[in-house]
Design an enzyme around this catalytic site. Structure first.
Site, mmCIF file in Angstrom:
data_model
loop_
_atom_site.group_PDB
_atom_site.id
_atom_site.type_symbol
_atom_site.label_atom_id
_atom_site.label_comp_id
_atom_site.label_asym_id
_atom_site.label_seq_id
_atom_site.Cartn_x
_atom_site.Cartn_y
_atom_site.Cartn_z
ATOM 1 N N HIS A 157 -13.209 91.750 56.062
ATOM 2 C CA HIS A 157 -12.935 91.970 57.487
ATOM 3 C C HIS A 157 -12.146 90.811 58.093
ATOM 4 O O HIS A 157 -11.618 90.935 59.190
ATOM 5 C CB HIS A 157 -14.252 92.162 58.246
ATOM 6 C CG HIS A 157 -14.913 93.482 57.953
ATOM 7 N ND1 HIS A 157 -14.950 94.515 58.852
ATOM 8 C CD2 HIS A 157 -15.539 93.950 56.842
ATOM 9 C CE1 HIS A 157 -15.590 95.554 58.326
ATOM 10 N NE2 HIS A 157 -15.957 95.232 57.104
ATOM 11 N N ASP A 366 -7.302 85.530 63.234
ATOM 12 C CA ASP A 366 -8.285 86.618 63.306
ATOM 13 C C ASP A 366 -7.883 87.703 62.316
ATOM 14 O O ASP A 366 -6.695 88.026 62.200
ATOM 15 C CB ASP A 366 -8.304 87.206 64.728
ATOM 16 C CG ASP A 366 -9.693 87.683 65.136
ATOM 17 O OD1 ASP A 366 -10.443 88.130 64.255
ATOM 18 O OD2 ASP A 366 -10.014 87.615 66.345
HETATM 19 P P1 ADP Z 1 -15.432 89.345 65.708
HETATM 20 O O1 ADP Z 1 -15.815 90.471 64.771
HETATM 21 O O2 ADP Z 1 -14.760 88.154 65.063
HETATM 22 O O3 ADP Z 1 -16.544 88.919 66.627
HETATM 23 P P2 ADP Z 1 -13.831 91.410 67.043
HETATM 24 O O4 ADP Z 1 -12.982 91.294 68.273
HETATM 25 O O5 ADP Z 1 -13.171 92.078 65.897
HETATM 26 O O6 ADP Z 1 -14.315 89.932 66.707
HETATM 27 O O7 ADP Z 1 -15.155 92.241 67.367
HETATM 28 C C1 ADP Z 1 -16.048 91.820 68.362
HETATM 29 C C2 ADP Z 1 -16.884 93.015 68.847
HETATM 30 O O8 ADP Z 1 -17.998 92.505 69.582
HETATM 31 C C3 ADP Z 1 -16.112 93.934 69.789
HETATM 32 O O9 ADP Z 1 -16.523 95.266 69.574
HETATM 33 C C4 ADP Z 1 -16.531 93.442 71.183
HETATM 34 O O10 ADP Z 1 -16.511 94.450 72.172
HETATM 35 C C5 ADP Z 1 -17.944 92.940 70.945
HETATM 36 N N1 ADP Z 1 -18.243 91.785 71.816
HETATM 37 C C6 ADP Z 1 -17.634 90.589 71.814
HETATM 38 N N2 ADP Z 1 -18.150 89.776 72.761
HETATM 39 C C7 ADP Z 1 -19.102 90.490 73.386
HETATM 40 C C8 ADP Z 1 -20.015 90.199 74.460
HETATM 41 N N3 ADP Z 1 -19.993 89.016 75.118
HETATM 42 N N4 ADP Z 1 -20.875 91.188 74.814
HETATM 43 C C9 ADP Z 1 -20.887 92.368 74.165
HETATM 44 N N5 ADP Z 1 -20.055 92.694 73.165
HETATM 45 C C10 ADP Z 1 -19.177 91.765 72.767
#
Ligand code: ADP
Length: 482
Positions: A157, A366
């Site tokens: 991922h 990322d």
């Molecule tokens: P990573 O997997 O590196 O954290 P991604 O952007 O690919 O980054 O995925 C993050 C996921 O987590 C997304 O679906 C996003 O909506 C969710 N997310 C990130 N921050 C928050 C938060 N503060 N509250 C709720 N959901 C969150």
């Protein structure tokens, strides 16, 4: 059709998915499509040693969830140590954050062995096994060592770095060898796939590589392919519209008092470029005073991995930076930056994304970044916001109509922020329509169906030729780090 078995570090039961990250949302979508088993850690650790953990099994519809508890000490060395202190920085090309400790590497192999031992009794002949992410790189090799002949695929991922970075890991060659126990290896982007194949070429000269992405190793063929993860745009759109219609999101909209909302949604992680983003916002306020009091920047920054030192120091640095921006620019009736650590339900986050005029997604590196995709899907197409996106996120390869920036370039981010706020409606609509098309081209369903199709094709090929899939997984200790 063969049963699909998903394996990831953590299993999230469906009712908890509202607050889960991208990986959990993706696996749940795959499970909805084809049913099957999801196996992984329960989230609980236990004191003392565990010989073979036994899984707790829960059934929901056509899906089965099997979770194991893990022994505390090796788990800590595996998760906070090797997975997040060694592999995460290395895979994201942060060599200055990278460290290598033998005992953490040993614990990583040991926990992967426990995963394999606990999964073994749950497997059925003909299963297709899909392993997710950097926590479980040696799992396929461990399963082969236990005599598992099923098709096994692995999806990374996160990004894969250039060989010069990857080889900083003393165990770089043995981890590549372990990954090649799979039949299919999936990457988010073509540069990640190419970097992996080049690492195999450099570290394992006995492998033969064909231009089409096949790696031949010990008489077997391993496919290395690109499968960009997506989202379900229609579901996000519906969720965002519903959340924006009332409750907390509606109140947040009223609280803006006509100001335009700039939003960022991230886990606290040095890879997300948050400090540079705050600095860019400060530069924007300094150099474009006409926007002061006219915008509010809401940064949702979810805490996690607090036991990794780099994350707690990052948290303190962000608090200092947000405090200093507010101290310098705030008015009695205006807070320039709202910095919130609390996690919110997925639906609320989608509603807040819909409220925003600009979304800042500026990771330094990322694998994909799902927030960028969620922001586009969450918008009202008749009055959409603008995405400012790092060109070092996997998503930038698909979302060409975002305002692409170098996330290290503070002035460029500030400039893009101004451009986004000033963008005329017609241009916002045109860009948004093209971005939405890109989301539909590579949605979550395509991600899972393409990967599973590759995995099943490899399975059919092996059954047709009857080739054995035995792989020498357990290397003698002296070779382990070579
Ligand atoms: P990573 O997997 O590196 O954290 P991604 O952007 O690919 O980054 O995925 C993050 C996921 O987590 C997304 O679906 C996003 O909506 C969710 N997310 C990130 N921050 C928050 C938060 N503060 N509250 C709720 N959901 C969150």
């Amino acid at each position: 059709m063969s049963r699909l078995v998903n394996v990831s570090n953590r299993v999230i039961l469906p009712r908890a998915v509202a607050s889960a990250g991208g990986l959990a949302v993706g696996i749940n979508a795959a499970m909805r499509e084809s049913g099957g088993l999801w196996f992984g850690w329960s989230g609980r650790t236990v004191a003392g040693a565990v010989q073979t953990p036994s899984a707790r099994v829960v059934r929901r519809g056509s899906s089965t969830y099997a979770t194991i508890d893990l022994p505390r000490k090796p788990f800590d060395l595996y998760y906070n140590g090797f997975a997040n202190g060694t592999l995460w920085p290395l895979l994201h090309t942060f060599l200055d954050r990278f460290r290598f400790r033998h005992e953490e590497h040993e614990a990583y192999l040991e926990v992967n062995r426990l995963f394999a031992l606990a999964l073994l009794p749950l497997l059925q002949p003909g299963d297709a096994i899909w392993v997710h992410d950097y926590h479980l790189m040696p799992l396929a090799a461990q399963l082969r060592a236990l005599g598992v002949h099923s098709a096994i695929g692995f999806f990374l991922h996160v990004p894969f770095p250039g060989f010069d970075v990857w080889r900083a890991l003393p165990a770089h060659a043995s981890l590549l060898r372990a990954l090649l126990a799979c039949d299919v290896l999936g990457f988010q982007t073509e540069p990640d796939r190419v970097a992996f194949v080049e690492a195999v070429r450099a570290a394992l000269p006995q492998c033969r590589i064909s231009g089409a992405g096949s790696i031949e190793v010990a008489g077997r063929t391993v496919l290395a392919g690109v499968y960009p993860i997506g989202i379900d745009p229609a579901a996000v759109q519906a969720e965002a519209a519903k959340a924006a219609g009332g409750g907390q999101v509606h109140d947040a909209g009223l609280g803006l008092q006509g100001r335009r909302l700039i939003i960022g949604v991230d886990r606290i992680d040095y890879s997300k470029g948050l400090l540079q983003r705050f600095e860019a916002y400060q530069h924007f306020l300094e150099t474009a005073p006409q926007y002061r009091s006219a915008v509010t920047y809401l940064q949702l920054a979810q805490l996690g991995r607090q036991r990794v030192h780099a994350y707690s120091s990052m948290r303190r640095a962000l608090e200092r930076s947000a405090g200093s921006i507010n101290g310098r620019f705030a008015e009695v009736d205006w807070t320039p930056i709202r910095y919130v650590n609390r996690p919110f339900p997925h639906e609320t986050v989608m509603g807040l994304l819909r409220l925003a005029r600009v979304c800042l997604v500026t990771p330094l590196r990322d694998g994909m970044n799902l927030v960028a995709k969620e922001f586009i899907a969450a918008q009202d197409p008749s009055d959409p916001g603008v995405l400012v996106l790092s060109d070092r996120a996997g998503a930038a390869r698909e979302l060409r109509d975002a305002l692409l920036v170098n996330p290290y370039d503070i002035l460029a981010i500030a400039q893009a922020l101004r451009q986004a706020l000033d963008m005329p409606l017609a241009q916002r609509r045109a860009r948004h329509a093209r971005l939405l098309q890109a989301l539909h081209r590579h949605d979550i369903r395509l991600w899972q169906t393409r990967f599973v199709a590759s995995l099943r094709a490899s399975q059919d090929g092996q059954e047709a030729t009857g080739q054995p899939l035995l792989f020498a997984a357990t290397l003698p200790p002296t070779q382990r780090t070579g």
